[in-house]
Write an enzyme that holds these catalytic residues in place. Structure first.
Site, PDB file in Angstrom:
ATOM      1  N   ARG A  94       0.614  -1.410  -0.316  1.00  0.00           N
ATOM      2  CA  ARG A  94      -0.123  -0.098   0.071  1.00  0.00           C
ATOM      3  C   ARG A  94       0.642   1.487   0.095  1.00  0.00           C
ATOM      4  O   ARG A  94       2.089   1.024  -0.365  1.00  0.00           O
ATOM      5  CB  ARG A  94      -1.143   0.135   1.497  1.00  0.00           C
ATOM      6  CG  ARG A  94      -0.313   0.239   2.708  1.00  0.00           C
ATOM      7  CD  ARG A  94      -1.014  -0.323   3.624  1.00  0.00           C
ATOM      8  NE  ARG A  94      -0.406  -1.265   4.697  1.00  0.00           N
ATOM      9  CZ  ARG A  94       0.260  -0.378   5.635  1.00  0.00           C
ATOM     10  NH1 ARG A  94      -0.309   1.016   5.894  1.00  0.00           N
ATOM     11  NH2 ARG A  94       0.428  -0.584   6.878  1.00  0.00           N
TER      12      ARG A  94
ATOM     13  N   VAL B 247      11.235  -6.996   7.552  1.00  0.00           N
ATOM     14  CA  VAL B 247      12.472  -6.679   7.235  1.00  0.00           C
ATOM     15  C   VAL B 247      13.070  -6.734   8.501  1.00  0.00           C
ATOM     16  O   VAL B 247      14.384  -6.911   8.382  1.00  0.00           O
ATOM     17  CB  VAL B 247      11.886  -5.020   6.479  1.00  0.00           C
ATOM     18  CG1 VAL B 247      12.034  -5.734   4.934  1.00  0.00           C
ATOM     19  CG2 VAL B 247      11.546  -4.363   7.670  1.00  0.00           C
TER      20      VAL B 247
ATOM     21  N   TYR C 215      11.003   8.000  15.500  1.00  0.00           N
ATOM     22  CA  TYR C 215      11.501   7.741  13.905  1.00  0.00           C
ATOM     23  C   TYR C 215      11.898   9.014  13.208  1.00  0.00           C
ATOM     24  O   TYR C 215      13.129   7.759  12.132  1.00  0.00           O
ATOM     25  CB  TYR C 215       9.975   8.484  13.031  1.00  0.00           C
ATOM     26  CG  TYR C 215       9.614   8.193  11.713  1.00  0.00           C
ATOM     27  CD1 TYR C 215       8.951   7.188  10.626  1.00  0.00           C
ATOM     28  CD2 TYR C 215       9.487   9.437  11.302  1.00  0.00           C
ATOM     29  CE1 TYR C 215       8.710   7.503   9.930  1.00  0.00           C
ATOM     30  CE2 TYR C 215       9.138   9.394   9.430  1.00  0.00           C
ATOM     31  CZ  TYR C 215       8.878   8.277   8.813  1.00  0.00           C
ATOM     32  OH  TYR C 215       8.584   8.259   7.680  1.00  0.00           O
TER      33      TYR C 215
HETATM   34  P1  NAP Z   1       2.153   2.823   4.928  1.00  0.00           P
HETATM   35  O1  NAP Z   1       0.783   3.475   4.268  1.00  0.00           O
HETATM   36  O2  NAP Z   1       1.899   2.982   6.494  1.00  0.00           O
HETATM   37  O3  NAP Z   1       2.454   1.908   4.394  1.00  0.00           O
HETATM   38  C1  NAP Z   1       3.961   0.698   5.010  1.00  0.00           C
HETATM   39  C2  NAP Z   1       4.323  -0.108   4.478  1.00  0.00           C
HETATM   40  O4  NAP Z   1       5.283  -1.091   4.943  1.00  0.00           O
HETATM   41  C3  NAP Z   1       3.039  -1.360   3.842  1.00  0.00           C
HETATM   42  O5  NAP Z   1       3.101  -2.278   2.714  1.00  0.00           O
HETATM   43  C4  NAP Z   1       3.637  -2.227   5.613  1.00  0.00           C
HETATM   44  O6  NAP Z   1       2.827  -3.651   4.963  1.00  0.00           O
HETATM   45  C5  NAP Z   1       5.139  -2.020   5.739  1.00  0.00           C
HETATM   46  N1  NAP Z   1       5.612  -3.055   6.114  1.00  0.00           N
HETATM   47  C6  NAP Z   1       5.070  -2.451   7.617  1.00  0.00           C
HETATM   48  N2  NAP Z   1       6.524  -3.024   8.366  1.00  0.00           N
HETATM   49  C7  NAP Z   1       6.754  -3.914   8.111  1.00  0.00           C
HETATM   50  C8  NAP Z   1       7.817  -5.393   8.008  1.00  0.00           C
HETATM   51  N3  NAP Z   1       8.576  -5.452   9.314  1.00  0.00           N
HETATM   52  N4  NAP Z   1       8.307  -6.203   7.219  1.00  0.00           N
HETATM   53  C9  NAP Z   1       7.990  -5.663   5.966  1.00  0.00           C
HETATM   54  N5  NAP Z   1       6.680  -4.332   5.668  1.00  0.00           N
HETATM   55  C10 NAP Z   1       6.301  -4.054   6.271  1.00  0.00           C
HETATM   56  O7  NAP Z   1       3.438   3.612   4.606  1.00  0.00           O
HETATM   57  P2  NAP Z   1       3.885   4.767   3.283  1.00  0.00           P
HETATM   58  O8  NAP Z   1       3.329   6.347   3.821  1.00  0.00           O
HETATM   59  O9  NAP Z   1       3.594   4.553   2.478  1.00  0.00           O
HETATM   60  O10 NAP Z   1       5.282   5.100   4.085  1.00  0.00           O
HETATM   61  C11 NAP Z   1       6.582   4.450   3.423  1.00  0.00           C
HETATM   62  C12 NAP Z   1       7.753   4.962   3.189  1.00  0.00           C
HETATM   63  O11 NAP Z   1       8.007   6.106   3.349  1.00  0.00           O
HETATM   64  C13 NAP Z   1       8.495   4.390   4.480  1.00  0.00           C
HETATM   65  O12 NAP Z   1       9.179   4.015   4.801  1.00  0.00           O
HETATM   66  C14 NAP Z   1       7.789   5.767   5.370  1.00  0.00           C
HETATM   67  O13 NAP Z   1       8.723   5.708   6.254  1.00  0.00           O
HETATM   68  C15 NAP Z   1       8.316   6.530   4.466  1.00  0.00           C
HETATM   69  N6  NAP Z   1       8.218   8.326   4.163  1.00  0.00           N
HETATM   70  C16 NAP Z   1       6.371   8.637   4.387  1.00  0.00           C
HETATM   71  C17 NAP Z   1       5.809   9.462   4.225  1.00  0.00           C
HETATM   72  C18 NAP Z   1       4.657   9.830   4.044  1.00  0.00           C
HETATM   73  O14 NAP Z   1       4.400  10.979   3.969  1.00  0.00           O
HETATM   74  N7  NAP Z   1       3.921   8.728   3.877  1.00  0.00           N
HETATM   75  C19 NAP Z   1       6.899  10.806   4.065  1.00  0.00           C
HETATM   76  C20 NAP Z   1       8.698  10.674   4.388  1.00  0.00           C
HETATM   77  C21 NAP Z   1       8.897   9.162   4.203  1.00  0.00           C
HETATM   78  P3  NAP Z   1       1.851  -4.218   5.086  1.00  0.00           P
HETATM   79  O15 NAP Z   1       0.704  -3.755   5.286  1.00  0.00           O
HETATM   80  O16 NAP Z   1       1.544  -5.474   4.836  1.00  0.00           O
HETATM   81  O17 NAP Z   1       1.418  -4.963   7.257  1.00  0.00           O
END
Ligand code: NAP
Length: 252
Positions: free
Chosen positions: A18, A68, A160
């Site tokens: 997602r 991971v 974080y």
């Molecule tokens: P998200 O919607 O919460 O999705 C997180 C994803 O990580 C999901 O696919 C989840 O899988 C997976 N995940 C969580 N724990 C895991 C584990 N232990 N092993 C393998 N997969 C795992 O997050 P997002 O907003 O798309 O963020 C993605 C990345 O971008 C992250 O590293 C986040 O820190 C970074 N980021 C996001 C933002 C933002 O504004 N959203 C800004 C800066 C950086 P399941 O659903 O299958 O559990």
């Protein structure tokens, strides 16, 4: 017809079920890559993405459950990927989590440790596991998804952001270690419209949008475009770079 820029390449995108990871998986597939869609809990969503990719009739996709934070689980993924594709050329360390409580006074030992485990140790374990596969294929690209707040720090989510700062630093060091075969870069997104960001609440989001020069949240697809650039030959002379994708928020 023009050949896709990643045709013949295989990419592993962690946390691709997602949000940003999903957009990255679809983007790399549109450009012809085989894609391994890693997930932890969201199997149905991961299956859906794999079907979408396979319907494109470009590269091939599979989904692989894996945690991971767990080296045995990562090694199991590596065996499956080796059997299916004979290795990878592109590793996108995207899986991450923003655990709570995060305010500095309230951060518990569990939240601190888990924040570092998923956001910093996880990428390192994946890199340790998958680099030998990339080297066997003559090289590759690693893209670590950090955060703009890993550069600026944050008064609200220190566990974080400390982990993301570590990931940026790890990127710089590994860019030296793994050159010249493997390019290692990071992306530092600002506030992107995903479940993680929505969980911060409406007041925070309104304030962020008003402070962002481009006056909106970013989309997962805009982060995926940056990943495509750093995964492709378009960035062949770039390593150890942190590409900020934040609508100008860092300028404040
Ligand atoms: P998200 O919607 O919460 O999705 C997180 C994803 O990580 C999901 O696919 C989840 O899988 C997976 N995940 C969580 N724990 C895991 C584990 N232990 N092993 C393998 N997969 C795992 O997050 P997002 O907003 O798309 O963020 C993605 C990345 O971008 C992250 O590293 C986040 O820190 C970074 N980021 C996001 C933002 C933002 O504004 N959203 C800004 C800066 C950086 P399941 O659903 O299958 O559990």
């Amino acid at each position: 017809m023009q050949k896709e820029i990643l045709a013949g390449k295989t990419a592993l995108v962690t946390g691709a079920s997602r949000g940003i990871g999903k957009a990255i998986a679809l983007k790399l597939a549109e450009e012809g890559a085989n894609v391994v869609v890693n997930y932890l809990n969201s199997q149905t969503q991961a299956n859906f993405i794999v079907n979408e990719i396979n319907k494109m009739e470009k590269g091939r996709a599979i989904d692989v459950k894996g945690d991971v934070t767990d080296i045995l689980s990562i090694r199991r993924m590596a065996r499956i990927i080796d059997d299916e594709f004979g290795g990878i050329d592109i590793l996108v360390n995207n899986a991450g989590q923003l655990l709570r409580p995060q305010y500095w006074k309230d951060v518990t030992e569990r939240v601190w440790e888990q924040s570092l485990k998923i956001n910093l140790q996880g990428p390192l374990l994946c890199i340790q596991t998958f680099v030998p596969m990339m080297e066997r294929r003559g090289g590759g690209k690693i893209v670590n998804i950090a955060s703009m707040y890993g550069i600026t720090g944050s008064a609200f989510v220190p566990a974080y952001t400390a982990a993301k700062a570590g990931l940026i630093n790890l990127t710089l060091g590994l860019a030296k270690n793994l050159a010249p075969q493997i390019n290692v870069n990071a992306i530092a997104p600002g506030n992107i419209a995903t479940e993680m960001t929505n969980s911060a609440g409406d007041d925070f989001l309104e304030q962020i949008v008003s402070e962002t020069p481009l006056k909106r949240l970013g989309t997962p697809e805009e982060v995926a475009d940056a990943v495509l650039f750093l995964s492709s030959p378009m960035s062949s002379f770039i390593t150890g770079h942190v590409l900020v994708v934040d609508g100008g928020l860092l300028l404040q």
